[in-house]
Design a protein around this motif. Structure first.
Motif, short mmCIF file in Angstrom:
data_model
loop_
_atom_site.label_atom_id
_atom_site.label_comp_id
_atom_site.label_asym_id
_atom_site.label_seq_id
_atom_site.Cartn_x
_atom_site.Cartn_y
_atom_site.Cartn_z
N VAL A 163 53.21 46.86 23.21
CA VAL A 163 54.58 47.12 23.66
C VAL A 163 55.32 45.81 23.92
O VAL A 163 56.46 45.62 23.48
N LEU A 164 54.66 44.88 24.62
CA LEU A 164 55.30 43.59 24.87
C LEU A 164 55.48 42.79 23.58
O LEU A 164 56.49 42.09 23.42
N PHE A 209 51.57 36.54 27.92
CA PHE A 209 50.27 35.87 27.91
C PHE A 209 49.28 36.57 28.84
O PHE A 209 48.13 36.83 28.46
N ALA A 210 49.71 36.90 30.04
CA ALA A 210 48.82 37.55 31.01
C ALA A 210 48.39 38.93 30.52
O ALA A 210 47.22 39.32 30.67
N THR A 211 49.32 39.67 29.92
CA THR A 211 49.00 41.01 29.43
C THR A 211 48.02 40.96 28.27
O THR A 211 47.04 41.71 28.23
N PHE A 212 48.26 40.06 27.31
CA PHE A 212 47.34 39.91 26.18
C PHE A 212 45.96 39.50 26.68
O PHE A 212 44.93 39.99 26.18
N ILE A 233 33.38 51.75 14.44
CA ILE A 233 34.74 51.20 14.37
C ILE A 233 35.76 52.27 14.70
O ILE A 233 36.75 52.02 15.42
N LEU A 234 35.56 53.48 14.20
CA LEU A 234 36.51 54.56 14.47
C LEU A 234 36.61 54.84 15.96
O LEU A 234 37.72 54.93 16.52
N LEU A 235 35.48 54.95 16.63
CA LEU A 235 35.48 55.25 18.06
C LEU A 235 36.07 54.11 18.87
O LEU A 235 36.89 54.33 19.78
N THR A 236 35.66 52.88 18.57
CA THR A 236 36.16 51.75 19.34
C THR A 236 37.64 51.50 19.10
O THR A 236 38.36 51.12 20.02
N GLN A 237 38.09 51.73 17.87
CA GLN A 237 39.51 51.53 17.58
C GLN A 237 40.38 52.53 18.33
O GLN A 237 41.49 52.18 18.77
N LEU A 238 39.89 53.75 18.49
CA LEU A 238 40.65 54.75 19.26
C LEU A 238 40.79 54.31 20.72
O LEU A 238 41.86 54.44 21.32
N VAL A 239 39.70 53.78 21.28
CA VAL A 239 39.74 53.30 22.67
C VAL A 239 40.60 52.04 22.77
O VAL A 239 41.41 51.89 23.69
N GLU A 240 40.43 51.14 21.81
CA GLU A 240 41.20 49.88 21.83
C GLU A 240 42.69 50.13 21.65
O GLU A 240 43.51 49.36 22.15
N LEU A 241 43.04 51.20 20.94
CA LEU A 241 44.45 51.54 20.79
C LEU A 241 45.09 51.79 22.14
O LEU A 241 46.24 51.38 22.39
N VAL A 242 44.36 52.45 23.02
CA VAL A 242 44.86 52.71 24.37
C VAL A 242 44.82 51.43 25.21
O VAL A 242 45.77 51.11 25.92
N VAL A 243 43.71 50.70 25.11
CA VAL A 243 43.55 49.48 25.91
C VAL A 243 44.62 48.44 25.57
O VAL A 243 45.18 47.79 26.46
#
Length: 325
Positions: free
Chosen positions: A254-255, A283-286, A238-248
């Motif tokens: 932001v929107l 919608f497209a960004t999400f 979870i720690l590793l994936t959350q760090l990547v997902e934070l960027v993704v």
């Protein structure tokens, strides 16, 4: 052959080996897994896109209503929220839809992991449109059964708090810090007791046709006995994936913030100040961000797959030693 042996499921492993082997299997077979799952992953992304867009638009209004209630009445009442019934129903329906499509998308990858369990390899799907309806239905049942087990204690605790707030509201206000600490302790306890359900869910999906509730009664204790392995694997994954997902997920966040800020201003009389295409862009960004996020999150499932294999192997070794004695 040596590489296949290293990637085999039924092997006693430490948490480090579980994490390393799972990551190696996932990255080494990503193209095959993508080809088998992209349709369901797209459905999941579309449902998340709709949910994220609705949240960005409606949450500011709902938050303002709740804050006004707390400020004026020192509590939250149902009656003023009834005017938002349609929005709340839509949010609940989209949340359930997102969970369902996530389960179905994960089932396509689980089908390839089940193939790996049985044959030791992951084959390339013959078609771009492939799915296992039986396994998808089994995964859907397993995920919702697990979610029900996890949510039930929270619902009971919430109902108990609502009863206390109804009959003795002054008690909650007088002991606010005690209530907050108790809530944190209860949440941590429920999370700890829910962790072995990861093993139950994986065993239920991988070892058909046993029912979920039978799997729960026979395998929950086994998962609890290996709680440390499950915790470390889950925490690190979870720690590793959350760090990547934070960027993704950054463009979507932001929107989302821009939408909420604009709609907060609209509630106090300011102009919306956003272009007409903002809703479609949100919608497209999400949708795009959640499509990528799905494949990032599946690393956790592959790690859980190998944790399941390690636990089952250790259990077989324990039984064999017991029979030898």
């Amino acid at each position: 052959m040596e590489k296949l042996k290293d990637n085999s499921l039924m092997k006693a492993r430490s948490y480090r080996s579980v994490l390393a082997t799972g990551f190696r299997l996932y990255t080494g077979n990503f193209k095959r897994l993508f080809k088998a799952s992209w349709q369901m992953a797209l459905l999941y992304a579309l449902s998340c896109g709709a949910l994220g867009t609705l949240l960005a638009i409606k949450i500011p209004e709902l938050t303002l209503v709740l804050m006004q209630q707390v400020a004026v009445y020192q509590g939250v009442f149902i009656q003023p929220l009834l005017q938002y019934t349609n929005s709340l129903i839509a949010l609940l329906a989209l949340t359930v839809l997102a969970l369902a499509t996530l389960s179905l998308a994960s089932a396509t990858i689980l089908a390839k992991l089940k193939e790996h369990k049985e044959t030791g390899t992951i084959s390339t799907p013959p078609h771009w449109l492939t799915a296992s309806p039986k396994l998808m239905g089994r995964t859907l049942k397993g995920v919702f059964s697990t979610a029900l087990l996890v949510m039930l204690p929270f619902l009971i605790a919430t109902a108990a708090a609502a009863v206390v707030a109804k009959w003795q509201p002054e008690l909650l206000h007088a002991r606010m810090w005690t209530v907050m600490v108790t809530a944190c302790i209860v949440t941590a306890l429920i999370a700890a007791l829910s962790l072995p359900l990861m093993h139950v869910l994986m065993k239920y999906i991988m070892e058909a046709p046993r029912s979920y509730w039978r799997t729960l009664t026979t395998s929950y204790g086994r998962g609890m006995a290996r709680w440390g392995l499950l915790f470390i694997v889950f925490f690190v994954s979870i720690l590793l994936t959350q760090l990547v997902e934070l960027v993704v997920m950054m463009p979507a966040h932001v929107l989302n913030l821009a939408n909420q800020t604009a709609h907060n201003g609209l509630l106090i009389g300011d102009p919306l100040g956003m272009p007409s295409y903002m809703t479609a862009l949100t919608f497209a960004t999400f949708t795009l961000c959640c499509f990528i996020q799905f494949y990032v999150s599946q690393v956790v499932m592959v790690h859980n797959y190998y944790a399941y294999g390690a636990i089952e192997t250790k259990e077989q070794e324990r039984r064999k030693q017991k029979m030898d004695i």
